[in-house]
Enzyme design. Structure first.
Site, PDB file in Angstrom:
ATOM      1  CD  GLN A  98      -2.444  -1.137   2.779  1.00 23.02           C
ATOM      2  OE1 GLN A  98      -3.472  -0.517   2.995  1.00 23.02           O
ATOM      3  NE2 GLN A  98      -1.829  -1.819   3.712  1.00 23.02           N
ATOM      4  CG  ASN A  99       4.176   1.411   2.369  1.00 21.11           C
ATOM      5  OD1 ASN A  99       3.130   1.771   2.915  1.00 21.11           O
ATOM      6  ND2 ASN A  99       5.101   0.716   2.973  1.00 21.11           N
ATOM      7  CG  ASP A 101       7.747   4.061   0.656  1.00 18.86           C
ATOM      8  OD1 ASP A 101       8.090   3.068  -0.002  1.00 18.86           O
ATOM      9  OD2 ASP A 101       7.344   3.980   1.839  1.00 18.86           O
ATOM     10  CG  HIS A 116      -2.816   2.365  -1.988  1.00 20.85           C
ATOM     11  ND1 HIS A 116      -2.853   2.398  -0.610  1.00 20.85           N
ATOM     12  CD2 HIS A 116      -3.903   1.619  -2.360  1.00 20.85           C
ATOM     13  CE1 HIS A 116      -3.907   1.711  -0.178  1.00 20.85           C
ATOM     14  NE2 HIS A 116      -4.539   1.220  -1.213  1.00 20.85           N
ATOM     15  CB  CYS A 124      -2.053  13.227 -18.332  1.00 19.64           C
ATOM     16  SG  CYS A 124      -2.999  14.652 -18.920  1.00 19.64           S
TER      17      CYS A 124
END
Ligand code: NAD
Length: 247
Positions: A98-99, A101, A116, A124
């Site tokens: 779900q990270n 980073d 995510h 865009c």
């Protein structure tokens, strides 16, 4: 007391789900650490299509700060342990995170679904050009697509993040279900996730439905902790190295 271990037999598949807690030891705040707030704005206000429509500059400032934080962070021992496990298991391993980073990839994970999205990618708002890698910080000027005329919309670029109120990529959900339904025993291990964000919080139920064994590794009992067979309380960077024993 002996350290907890998860013994993985040669026919066993391992599905790992990680959340913000897996990156906490890299210095990236979890949702809860920040009380769900950024500069007194509820995170939902800046991490949603409505928020972007209302104030794209504010949203880009929020994500530019997150980008800067991630660019200054390093994968921790927990990320590295999962990349090692993938090397041992190959196609018997799948990491769902779900990270946003990108630290798992930087640690070497390749069999990964970033459900995510990814903070270091841009796409865009108006056209369907593929997301592209982007480390730029947009603090003052708003980035424009340049490849479309906005098709009646703004033509603004946005972060490649699945915002509150947006759907996950169905291809990701299909890949998870496909992995779960392969023959042989399944282990499901959730790490550093509060169990409050759906549909990720429901993966434990899907795993149990196909007969999977389930573990939760978390600094504190998560909201859905009672759905897991085993709970290992601790920090992921401390618990994960040495947790898995591949036979
Ligand atoms: P959350 O912040 O709701 O919960 C994090 C959980 O991790 C908590 O239960 C906490 O007890 C636990 N935790 C904290 N430090 C830990 C550690 N060192 N080791 C193990 N566990 C630890 O996070 P969530 O469940 O992932 O949901 C929040 C949403 O916000 C997700 O959608 C996520 O994508 C997003 N988010 C992502 C990041 C990131 O990419 N690093 C950071 C913050 C939020």
């Amino acid at each position: 007391m002996s350290e907890p271990r998860i013994s993985i037999e040669p026919d066993t598949r391992v599905l790992v789900l990680t959340g913000a807690g897996a990156s906490a030891d890299s210095g990236i705040p979890t949702f809860r650490d920040a009380n769900g707030l950024w500069e007194n704005h509820a995170v939902e206000e800046v991490a949603s299509p409505g928020g972007f429509r209302r104030d794209p500059r504010l949203v880009w400032r929020f994500y530019s700060q997150r980008r800067a934080g991630v660019l200054g962070a390093k994968p921790n021992a927990g990320h590295l342990a999962l990349a090692e496990l993938e090397k041992s298991l190959g196609e018997r391993f799948l990491l769902v995170t779900q990270n946003v980073d990108g630290l798992h990839r930087r640690a070497g994970s390749e069999r990964i679904l970033e459900i995510h999205g990814n903070l270091l990618e841009t796409k865009c708002w108006s056209c369907d050009r593929p997301p592209f890698e982007d480390h730029a910080l947009y603090e003052d000027t708003l980035p424009m697509c340049g490849e479309c005329d906005g098709r009646g919309d703004t033509g603004l670029l946005r972060p490649n993040i699945v915002w509150f109120g947006e759907m996950l990529d169905p291809a990701h959900l299909e890949a998870i279900e496909r992995f779960m339904s392969l023959p042989g025993p399944l282990f499901f291990v959730a790490i550093g996730t509060s169990g409050a964000v759906w549909p990720a919080a429901g993966l434990v139920d899907l795993a149990r439905r196909v007969g999977g064994r389930t573990w939760l590794v978390n600094a504190e009992p998560a909201e859905n902790a009672s759905r897991f067979e085993s709970f290992i309380r601790g920090r992921s960077a401390e618990v994960l190295p040495g947790l898995f024993e591949v036979r």
